[in-house]
Motif scaffolding. Structure first.
Motif, short mmCIF file in Angstrom:
data_model
loop_
_atom_site.label_atom_id
_atom_site.label_comp_id
_atom_site.label_asym_id
_atom_site.label_seq_id
_atom_site.Cartn_x
_atom_site.Cartn_y
_atom_site.Cartn_z
N ASN A 71 0.81 -1.22 0.00
CA ASN A 71 0.00 0.00 0.00
C ASN A 71 0.84 1.27 0.00
OD1 ASN A 71 -2.64 -1.06 -0.01
ND2 ASN A 71 -2.50 -1.57 2.17
N SER A 94 2.51 2.50 2.38
CA SER A 94 2.50 3.23 3.65
C SER A 94 3.79 3.01 4.43
CB SER A 94 1.29 2.81 4.50
OG SER A 94 1.34 1.43 4.81
N PRO A 137 -4.95 -1.91 -12.38
CA PRO A 137 -5.08 -2.45 -11.03
C PRO A 137 -6.15 -1.72 -10.23
CG PRO A 137 -3.11 -1.10 -11.20
CD PRO A 137 -3.65 -1.24 -12.59
N GLN A 138 -6.89 -2.47 -9.43
CA GLN A 138 -7.92 -1.88 -8.58
C GLN A 138 -7.34 -1.15 -7.38
OE1 GLN A 138 -10.37 -5.23 -7.55
NE2 GLN A 138 -10.76 -5.79 -9.68
N SER A 139 -6.09 -1.48 -7.04
CA SER A 139 -5.40 -0.87 -5.90
C SER A 139 -3.91 -1.11 -6.08
CB SER A 139 -5.89 -1.48 -4.59
OG SER A 139 -5.52 -2.85 -4.53
N SER A 140 -3.10 -0.50 -5.22
CA SER A 140 -1.66 -0.74 -5.28
C SER A 140 -1.34 -2.19 -4.93
CB SER A 140 -0.93 0.22 -4.34
OG SER A 140 -1.43 0.12 -3.02
N VAL A 141 -2.12 -2.81 -4.05
CA VAL A 141 -1.91 -4.22 -3.71
C VAL A 141 -2.20 -5.11 -4.90
CG1 VAL A 141 -2.62 -6.11 -2.18
CG2 VAL A 141 -2.46 -3.79 -1.29
N HIS A 142 -3.22 -4.76 -5.67
CA HIS A 142 -3.60 -5.55 -6.84
C HIS A 142 -2.50 -5.57 -7.90
CE1 HIS A 142 -6.42 -6.29 -10.45
NE2 HIS A 142 -6.30 -7.43 -9.78
#
Length: 251
Positions: free
Chosen positions: A39, A41, A63-68
């Motif tokens: 993420n 952070s 990607p839907q998120s940074s994790v994705h």
């Protein structure tokens, strides 16, 4: 410590599955720490690499998120939380039953198989990536953080394939292959066995065991953590592999 029958099974088959080997507290802490890095952070520690899935890197999948976007966190030797997995007492007892008491941690990963990407890892042998020998002095460990199933791309292994020696490897002829995901060049006569696992379940395997994983066809992430241990008796061409700052001696 492993029983004589467990050790014999490992020697014969090239792998051994231990149910619930890693405690849930350790898994939760490692998972939370991975998410902090993914993420963004928390800044990566020295030597750590966060690798994007090739389909994300090439702009094929948004990607839907940074994790994705992340398919692997590589080299966490300098993170004490993630290293708690490598130093887990139950894990060390099992590994020391197979190799030696004097151990080094040589390769560490968190595998994050996202949905909606290809993400396959072709059948391969880990020794393809190592210079150190002998292979009998190396053990891989791979633990489920989340449930792993055929639907989300669990580990698949070819029993007794560690007896074939080091096979030729090449990049598979697929449209999307992640960085350095080499696969064996020949087709084996034996079919892979799929190892479905619950969180905390751990597979120990020989570095010559042929293994890989399939696509994640679910809507959830398949997340695992892995390490390799090497006995201090292992050797490699100079410079000495023990001089690598991202190799940790385990005391």
């Amino acid at each position: 410590m492993l029983s004589p029958s467990q050790i014999e099974s490992y020697r014969s088959q090239g792998f051994l599955v231990l149910k619930g080997l890693v405690d849930q507290d350790c898994l939760h802490q490692c998972n939370d720490r991975f998410l902090e890095y993914a993420n963004e952070s928390r800044s990566p520690v020295a030597g750590m690499k966060l690798m994007k899935d090739v389909m994300v890197a090439k702009g094929v999948v948004e990607p839907q998120s940074s994790v994705h976007a992340i398919n692997k966190l590589l080299s966490f030797e300098n993170d004490d939380v993630l290293m708690s997995y490598v130093l887990n007492s139950a894990m060390l007892k099992a590994v020391r039953s197979l190799v030696d008491n004097d151990l080094y941690s040589i390769v560490t990963n968190v595998f994050n198989k996202p949905p909606e990407v290809d993400g396959r890892h072709p059948l391969h042998q880990d020794l393809r990536y190592f210079r150190i020998r002998p292979p009998e002095g190396i053990v891989a460990v791979w633990t489920a953080i989340s449930p792993t199933s055929r639907a989300n791309g669990c580990l698949a292994v070819v029993p007794e394939s560690h007896k074939l020696g080091l096979l030729g490897h090449e990049m598979p002829d697929w449209e999307y292959v992640n960085y350095k995901f080499y696969g064996i060049s020949k087709t084996l006569s034996s079919s892979p066995v799929h190892i479905e696992m619950n969180p905390g379940d751990t597979i120990l395997f020989h570095p010559l065991l042929v293994h890989g994983s399939g696509r994640n066809r679910t809507n959830d992430f398949r997340r695992t953590i892995s390490a390799h241990y090497a006995s201090a008796v292992c050797e490699s061409p100079p410079p000495d592999w023990r001089d690598n700052e991202f190799v940790r001696r385990i005391t």
